[in-house]
Design a protein around this motif. Structure first.
Motif, mmCIF file in Angstrom:
data_model
loop_
_atom_site.group_PDB
_atom_site.id
_atom_site.type_symbol
_atom_site.label_atom_id
_atom_site.label_comp_id
_atom_site.label_asym_id
_atom_site.label_seq_id
_atom_site.Cartn_x
_atom_site.Cartn_y
_atom_site.Cartn_z
ATOM 1 N N ASN A 119 0.761 -1.285 0.006
ATOM 2 C CA ASN A 119 0.048 0.004 0.171
ATOM 3 C C ASN A 119 0.881 1.325 0.000
ATOM 4 O OD1 ASN A 119 -2.738 -1.236 0.278
ATOM 5 N ND2 ASN A 119 -2.092 -2.000 2.105
ATOM 6 N N ASN A 120 2.201 1.338 -0.142
ATOM 7 C CA ASN A 120 3.132 2.018 -0.087
ATOM 8 C C ASN A 120 2.771 3.228 0.942
ATOM 9 O OD1 ASN A 120 5.258 3.393 -1.345
ATOM 10 N ND2 ASN A 120 3.914 4.984 -2.820
ATOM 11 N N LEU A 121 2.702 2.605 2.277
ATOM 12 C CA LEU A 121 2.488 3.409 3.486
ATOM 13 C C LEU A 121 3.818 3.846 3.741
ATOM 14 C CD1 LEU A 121 0.261 1.230 5.417
ATOM 15 C CD2 LEU A 121 -0.340 3.225 3.737
ATOM 16 N N ASN A 122 4.030 5.122 4.230
ATOM 17 C CA ASN A 122 5.149 5.784 4.745
ATOM 18 C C ASN A 122 5.377 5.292 6.197
ATOM 19 O OD1 ASN A 122 7.292 7.589 4.770
ATOM 20 N ND2 ASN A 122 6.241 9.435 5.872
ATOM 21 N N LEU A 123 5.801 4.167 6.644
ATOM 22 C CA LEU A 123 6.033 3.795 7.960
ATOM 23 C C LEU A 123 7.359 2.859 7.845
ATOM 24 C CD1 LEU A 123 2.501 2.236 8.947
ATOM 25 C CD2 LEU A 123 3.740 4.413 9.917
ATOM 26 N N ASN A 124 8.238 3.395 8.776
ATOM 27 C CA ASN A 124 9.081 2.498 9.129
ATOM 28 C C ASN A 124 8.768 1.568 10.467
ATOM 29 O OD1 ASN A 124 10.987 4.159 7.466
ATOM 30 N ND2 ASN A 124 11.253 5.467 9.166
ATOM 31 N N ILE A 125 9.632 0.320 10.491
ATOM 32 C CA ILE A 125 9.072 -0.581 11.313
ATOM 33 C C ILE A 125 10.340 -0.742 12.436
ATOM 34 C CG2 ILE A 125 8.799 -3.020 11.991
ATOM 35 C CD1 ILE A 125 7.123 -3.167 9.535
ATOM 36 N N HIS A 126 10.217 -0.688 13.736
ATOM 37 C CA HIS A 126 11.028 -0.901 14.706
ATOM 38 C C HIS A 126 10.577 -2.109 15.437
ATOM 39 C CE1 HIS A 126 12.665 3.248 14.388
ATOM 40 N NE2 HIS A 126 11.531 3.345 13.713
ATOM 41 N N ALA A 127 11.032 -3.287 15.165
ATOM 42 C CA ALA A 127 10.577 -4.616 15.462
ATOM 43 C C ALA A 127 10.966 -5.027 16.974
ATOM 44 C CB ALA A 127 11.109 -5.673 14.450
ATOM 45 N N GLY A 128 10.367 -6.189 17.084
ATOM 46 C CA GLY A 128 10.721 -6.629 18.534
ATOM 47 C C GLY A 128 10.716 -8.101 18.365
ATOM 48 N N ILE A 129 11.685 -8.887 19.195
ATOM 49 C CA ILE A 129 11.783 -10.236 19.454
ATOM 50 C C ILE A 129 11.502 -10.536 21.061
ATOM 51 C CG2 ILE A 129 13.485 -12.138 19.754
ATOM 52 C CD1 ILE A 129 14.992 -11.000 17.288
ATOM 53 N N TRP A 130 10.255 -11.289 21.248
ATOM 54 C CA TRP A 130 9.764 -11.614 22.526
ATOM 55 C C TRP A 130 10.683 -12.547 23.396
ATOM 56 C CZ3 TRP A 130 6.348 -8.592 24.948
ATOM 57 C CH2 TRP A 130 5.808 -9.089 26.019
ATOM 58 N N ILE A 131 11.363 -12.282 24.320
ATOM 59 C CA ILE A 131 12.079 -13.079 25.134
ATOM 60 C C ILE A 131 11.361 -13.527 26.516
ATOM 61 C CG2 ILE A 131 13.863 -12.352 24.090
ATOM 62 C CD1 ILE A 131 14.888 -10.682 26.380
ATOM 63 N N SER A 132 10.327 -13.197 26.949
ATOM 64 C CA SER A 132 9.689 -13.444 28.178
ATOM 65 C C SER A 132 9.286 -14.692 28.309
ATOM 66 C CB SER A 132 8.693 -12.263 28.568
ATOM 67 O OG SER A 132 8.965 -10.728 28.086
ATOM 68 N N ASN A 133 8.904 -15.327 27.342
ATOM 69 C CA ASN A 133 8.518 -16.704 27.450
ATOM 70 C C ASN A 133 9.433 -17.801 27.287
ATOM 71 O OD1 ASN A 133 6.044 -14.821 26.448
ATOM 72 N ND2 ASN A 133 5.384 -16.537 27.971
ATOM 73 N N GLY A 134 10.770 -17.645 27.252
ATOM 74 C CA GLY A 134 11.573 -18.542 27.339
ATOM 75 C C GLY A 134 12.281 -18.870 25.979
ATOM 76 N N ASP A 135 13.480 -19.911 25.882
ATOM 77 C CA ASP A 135 14.383 -19.865 24.550
ATOM 78 C C ASP A 135 13.381 -20.181 23.384
ATOM 79 O OD1 ASP A 135 17.101 -19.385 24.054
ATOM 80 O OD2 ASP A 135 17.124 -21.346 23.405
ATOM 81 N N SER A 136 12.573 -21.099 23.386
ATOM 82 C CA SER A 136 12.131 -21.564 22.263
ATOM 83 C C SER A 136 11.292 -20.571 21.597
ATOM 84 C CB SER A 136 11.339 -22.963 22.332
ATOM 85 O OG SER A 136 10.015 -22.589 23.244
ATOM 86 N N ARG A 137 10.511 -19.696 22.168
ATOM 87 C CA ARG A 137 9.544 -18.647 21.725
ATOM 88 C C ARG A 137 10.672 -17.612 21.359
ATOM 89 N NH1 ARG A 137 4.920 -15.560 22.563
ATOM 90 N NH2 ARG A 137 5.187 -13.608 21.355
ATOM 91 N N ILE A 165 12.945 -1.710 8.034
ATOM 92 C CA ILE A 165 13.230 -2.300 9.254
ATOM 93 C C ILE A 165 14.437 -1.484 9.923
ATOM 94 C CG2 ILE A 165 13.683 -4.118 10.834
ATOM 95 C CD1 ILE A 165 12.769 -6.002 8.900
ATOM 96 N N LYS A 166 13.977 -0.439 10.857
ATOM 97 C CA LYS A 166 14.973 0.253 11.403
ATOM 98 C C LYS A 166 15.712 -0.168 12.704
ATOM 99 C CE LYS A 166 14.231 3.021 8.137
ATOM 100 N NZ LYS A 166 15.069 3.311 6.897
ATOM 101 N N GLY A 167 15.132 -1.453 13.377
ATOM 102 C CA GLY A 167 16.062 -1.675 14.410
ATOM 103 C C GLY A 167 15.255 -2.783 14.961
ATOM 104 N N VAL A 168 15.708 -3.560 16.072
ATOM 105 C CA VAL A 168 14.890 -4.587 16.792
ATOM 106 C C VAL A 168 15.250 -4.638 18.370
ATOM 107 C CG1 VAL A 168 16.891 -6.426 16.158
ATOM 108 C CG2 VAL A 168 14.359 -7.129 16.733
ATOM 109 N N SER A 169 14.193 -4.608 18.944
ATOM 110 C CA SER A 169 14.370 -4.725 20.664
ATOM 111 C C SER A 169 14.287 -6.022 20.796
ATOM 112 C CB SER A 169 13.111 -3.878 21.138
ATOM 113 O OG SER A 169 13.294 -3.980 22.326
ATOM 114 N N VAL A 170 15.306 -6.605 21.388
ATOM 115 C CA VAL A 170 15.189 -7.659 22.222
ATOM 116 C C VAL A 170 14.790 -7.725 23.611
ATOM 117 C CG1 VAL A 170 16.860 -9.883 22.751
ATOM 118 C CG2 VAL A 170 17.481 -8.076 20.774
#
Length: 289
Positions: A71-89, A109-114
């Motif tokens: 849709n050609n939206l003017n949005l950058n993504i700052h992603a996340g990796i969820w670590i609160s539920n253990g290693d396999s998640r 993708i402008k970054g990722v929060s672990v």
């Protein structure tokens, strides 16, 4: 388009807010389809040019990338990796992140929060730093080493060790839990002062950014009055105060979190959109500085 504002800029592109956190879950907690995400992000793109995700579950990262791209939206993504539920998640999120970044390219993708507030949830600093290093090593091995990797934590819990392990220092700061309330200017100023304290004493010269700050429109967290009028006032004032302090921020949050079933009214009512994704107020009210 990915827009021109990289993670170091302090000027939001389109819209009113520098950034907005986005949790896509349906009101009943189920996963939305890509069309639903696309419709919501079209509305979000009128308010901001940066969104923060917390996880890759519900295909939210790939859905957001698909919606923005098609849709050609003017949005950058700052992603996340969820670590609160253990290693396999965590591994599942990391695998999802790598495949989405390879499919859609890293331009958006402008970054990722672990993690998000995992020290506050009881994780040890060494475990958290191990996860940050693991994610960074995997991204480098996959040819994605240009993506900033960091964690997000409450300002009081962020350590210089966490800052050293992170490419930037992302802090969640709220004043609605303060023990006293005088006026909105003081509440906003306390948020800025806490960020400046992290800049001076913890960050080691790295960029400090708000991962979350906001105001709920209902419920109670203490003496701060939680009303829609005050949510609007806080959003107006924090936008201007953060801009003049040279701080980027993700306003919390895009839509009311009715999906957090059993949570308090205050926890469910931070959105600038309601759970049906209708604006709770006229966003032109934010164009004041």
């Amino acid at each position: 388009s990915s827009g021109s504002n990289n993670s170091g800029s302090s000027s939001g592109g389109s819209g009113s807010l520098w950034g907005l956190t986005y949790s896509p879950y349906n009101t009943d907690g189920s996963c939305p389809d890509v069309g639903t995400v696309a419709g919501q992000l079209a509305k979000v793109a009128a308010v901001t040019s940066n969104i923060r995700l917390y996880s890759t579950d519900c295909s939210q990262l790939s859905n957001a990338l698909q919606a923005i791209t098609s849709n050609n939206l003017n949005l950058n993504i700052h992603a996340g990796i969820w670590i609160s539920n253990g290693d396999s998640r965590m591994q599942s999120d990391l695998n999802d992140f790598v495949s989405a970044a390879k499919q859609y390219g890293t331009g958006l993708i402008k970054g990722v929060s672990v993690g998000n507030e995992d020290i506050s949830k009881g994780m040890s600093e060494s475990t958290l730093i191990g996860y940050i290093n693991q994610v960074r090593a995997r991204l480098q091995a996959e040819g994605l080493g240009n993506i900033p990797v960091y964690t997000t934590e409450q300002d009081a819990k962020f350590t210089s060790g966490m800052a050293a392990a992170s490419d930037l220092v992302q802090i969640n700061v709220y004043s609605i839990f303060d023990g006293s309330f005088t006026n909105m200017d003081a509440s906003v100023q306390s948020v800025i002062q806490r960020a400046n304290n992290v800049r001076s004493n913890v960050a080691g010269g790295k960029q400090v950014r708000f991962g979350e700050t906001g105001w709920s429109s209902a419920g109670s967290t203490g003496p701060s009055p939680l009303t829609l009028a005050n949510e609007i006032l806080f959003a107006q004032k924090i936008k201007c105060a953060a801009k003049s302090a040279g701080l980027d921020y993700f306003y919390f949050e895009a839509k009311d979190a009715q999906w957090k079933q059993g949570e308090s009214a205050s926890e469910q009512s931070f959105g600038i959109f309601n759970s049906g994704f209708t604006p709770k107020f006229d966003f032109s009210a934010l164009n004041i500085c």
